[in-house]
Enzyme design. Structure first.
Site, PDB file in Angstrom:
ATOM      1  N   GLY A   1      -9.413   4.756  -5.479  1.00 13.00           N
ATOM      2  CA  GLY A   1      -8.079   4.160  -5.659  1.00 13.00           C
ATOM      3  C   GLY A   1      -6.980   4.790  -4.822  1.00 13.00           C
ATOM      4  CB  VAL A   2      -3.501   5.784  -5.773  1.00  8.65           C
ATOM      5  CG1 VAL A   2      -2.372   6.553  -5.142  1.00  8.65           C
ATOM      6  CG2 VAL A   2      -3.025   4.434  -6.253  1.00  8.65           C
ATOM      7  CG  ASP A   3      -7.157  11.178  -5.881  1.00  8.82           C
ATOM      8  OD1 ASP A   3      -7.877  11.711  -6.744  1.00  8.82           O
ATOM      9  OD2 ASP A   3      -6.472  11.836  -5.074  1.00  8.82           O
TER      10      ASP A   3
ATOM     11  CG  ASP B   1      -1.744   1.179   1.418  1.00  8.23           C
ATOM     12  OD1 ASP B   1      -2.658   1.126   2.261  1.00  8.23           O
ATOM     13  OD2 ASP B   1      -1.514   2.185   0.720  1.00  8.23           O
ATOM     14  CB  ILE B   2       1.504   3.903  -2.498  1.00  8.04           C
ATOM     15  CG1 ILE B   2       2.716   4.775  -2.842  1.00  8.04           C
ATOM     16  CG2 ILE B   2       0.204   4.726  -2.519  1.00  8.04           C
ATOM     17  CD1 ILE B   2       2.765   5.262  -4.276  1.00  8.04           C
TER      18      ILE B   2
ATOM     19  N   GLY C   1      -5.771   1.580 -13.006  1.00  3.53           N
ATOM     20  CA  GLY C   1      -6.988   1.218 -12.258  1.00  3.53           C
ATOM     21  C   GLY C   1      -8.206   1.743 -12.975  1.00  3.53           C
TER      22      GLY C   1
ATOM     23  CE1 TYR D   1      -9.376   8.482 -14.692  1.00  4.39           C
ATOM     24  CE2 TYR D   1      -7.140   9.334 -14.866  1.00  4.39           C
ATOM     25  CZ  TYR D   1      -8.470   9.514 -14.532  1.00  4.39           C
ATOM     26  OH  TYR D   1      -8.892  10.737 -14.028  1.00  4.39           O
TER      27      TYR D   1
HETATM   28  N1  APR Z   1      -1.267   1.597  -2.978  1.00  5.25           N
HETATM   29  C1  APR Z   1      -0.680   1.245  -4.162  1.00  5.25           C
HETATM   30  N2  APR Z   1      -1.375   1.063  -5.308  1.00  5.25           N
HETATM   31  C2  APR Z   1      -2.718   1.233  -5.246  1.00  5.25           C
HETATM   32  C3  APR Z   1      -3.393   1.595  -4.054  1.00  5.25           C
HETATM   33  C4  APR Z   1      -2.605   1.782  -2.890  1.00  5.25           C
HETATM   34  N3  APR Z   1      -3.152   2.128  -1.714  1.00  5.25           N
HETATM   35  N4  APR Z   1      -4.742   1.689  -4.339  1.00  5.25           N
HETATM   36  C5  APR Z   1      -4.886   1.379  -5.634  1.00  5.25           C
HETATM   37  N5  APR Z   1      -3.680   1.096  -6.198  1.00  5.25           N
HETATM   38  C6  APR Z   1      -3.369   0.706  -7.566  1.00  5.25           C
HETATM   39  C7  APR Z   1      -4.501   0.161  -8.378  1.00  5.25           C
HETATM   40  O1  APR Z   1      -4.646  -1.233  -8.136  1.00  5.25           O
HETATM   41  C8  APR Z   1      -4.016   0.438  -9.796  1.00  5.25           C
HETATM   42  O2  APR Z   1      -3.147  -0.598 -10.233  1.00  5.25           O
HETATM   43  O3  APR Z   1      -2.978   1.888  -8.249  1.00  5.25           O
HETATM   44  C9  APR Z   1      -3.198   1.718  -9.649  1.00  5.25           C
HETATM   45  C10 APR Z   1      -3.890   2.978 -10.183  1.00  5.25           C
HETATM   46  O4  APR Z   1      -5.276   2.864  -9.943  1.00  5.25           O
HETATM   47  P1  APR Z   1      -6.202   4.142  -9.605  1.00  5.25           P
HETATM   48  O5  APR Z   1      -5.952   4.570  -8.218  1.00  5.25           O
HETATM   49  O6  APR Z   1      -7.589   3.758 -10.000  1.00  5.25           O
HETATM   50  O7  APR Z   1      -5.658   5.314 -10.542  1.00  5.25           O
HETATM   51  P2  APR Z   1      -5.871   5.556 -12.110  1.00  5.25           P
HETATM   52  O8  APR Z   1      -6.120   4.305 -12.859  1.00  5.25           O
HETATM   53  O9  APR Z   1      -4.714   6.424 -12.481  1.00  5.25           O
HETATM   54  O10 APR Z   1      -7.227   6.409 -12.152  1.00  5.25           O
HETATM   55  C11 APR Z   1      -7.221   7.693 -11.612  1.00  5.25           C
HETATM   56  O11 APR Z   1      -9.110   7.198 -10.268  1.00  5.25           O
HETATM   57  O12 APR Z   1      -9.215   7.308  -8.020  1.00  5.25           O
HETATM   58  C12 APR Z   1      -9.512   7.981  -9.165  1.00  5.25           C
HETATM   59  O13 APR Z   1      -9.373  10.284  -8.535  1.00  5.25           O
HETATM   60  C13 APR Z   1      -8.741   9.270  -9.281  1.00  5.25           C
HETATM   61  O14 APR Z   1     -10.044  10.005 -11.134  1.00  5.25           O
HETATM   62  C14 APR Z   1      -8.789   9.472 -10.758  1.00  5.25           C
HETATM   63  C15 APR Z   1      -8.654   8.056 -11.300  1.00  5.25           C
END
Ligand code: APR
Length: 169
Positions: free
Chosen positions: A32-34, A10-11, A124, A126
């Site tokens: 997600g990460v955000d 988990d980042i 994720g 996207y």
């Molecule tokens: N730690 C590490 N990696 C993570 C975590 C975490 N806590 N949570 C999710 N991930 C991984 C997901 O499994 C995926 O492989 O991060 C990668 C990116 O996924 P997303 O967070 O969905 O990001 P992204 O695909 O770039 O989409 C961005 O999603 O959450 C919304 O606000 C954000 O609109 C934006 C979009």
């Protein structure tokens, strides 16, 4: 010389000078990460994001660009927010995805960050295929001239870790 490291986890649990957020252009949070970064880092991050929206980024952060805020309660000094491209089968947006890594490293250099933790941007919500995203991420990290000493890719699950490990060769 920049070292590239792969970590499964988990980042938001990582200790680094800067943790990179896979944000959206609103900079006002998401899933997600955000979502994890805002939850883990606390309201100070969103407060600075709102200030950025009220000043430099009135129309939001454009795809492929990066901007730093405090890391709040995270074990880091900064969060670097970057907006990945949504995957498209019709249009090659890979330069925009590579730009997320390059721009984040440029911001890290401006801050004097020496260790930077990246998620797998755009893979994720996207929907970018993991293997292709890993190829782009690693190539961008390897080809960017930066003072950052450690680029750490933090992959949430074993599958993503394996895909990155295969790409790293
Ligand atoms: N730690 C590490 N990696 C993570 C975590 C975490 N806590 N949570 C999710 N991930 C991984 C997901 O499994 C995926 O492989 O991060 C990668 C990116 O996924 P997303 O967070 O969905 O990001 P992204 O695909 O770039 O989409 C961005 O999603 O959450 C919304 O606000 C954000 O609109 C934006 C979009």
């Amino acid at each position: 010389m920049t070292g590239i490291l792969l970590v499964q986890g988990d980042i938001t649990r990582q200790r680094a000078d800067a943790i990179v957020n896979a944000a959206n252009s609103s900079l006002l949070g998401g899933g997600g990460v955000d979502g994890a970064i805002h939850r883990g880092g606390g309201p100070a991050i969103l407060a600075e994001c709102r200030a950025l929206r009220a000043s430099r980024y009135g129309r939001g952060l454009p795809t492929g660009q990066a901007v730093a805020t405090t890391a709040g309660r995270l074990d880091a000094r900064w969060v670097i927010h970057t907006v990945g491209p949504v995957f498209s089968a019709e249009e090659d947006r890979s330069p925009l995805l590579a730009s997320c890594y390059r721009a984040s490293l440029r911001v890290a250099d401006a801050l004097g960050a020496r260790t930077v933790a990246f998620p797998a941007i755009s893979t994720g919500v996207y929907r970018w295929p993991m293997a292709d995203a890993a190829r782009i991420a690693l190539a961008a990290a390897r080809s960017t001239d930066t003072a950052v000493e450690e680029v750490r890719f933090v992959l949430l699950d074993a599958l993503a870790y394996e895909v990155f490990a295969r790409q790293i060769g």
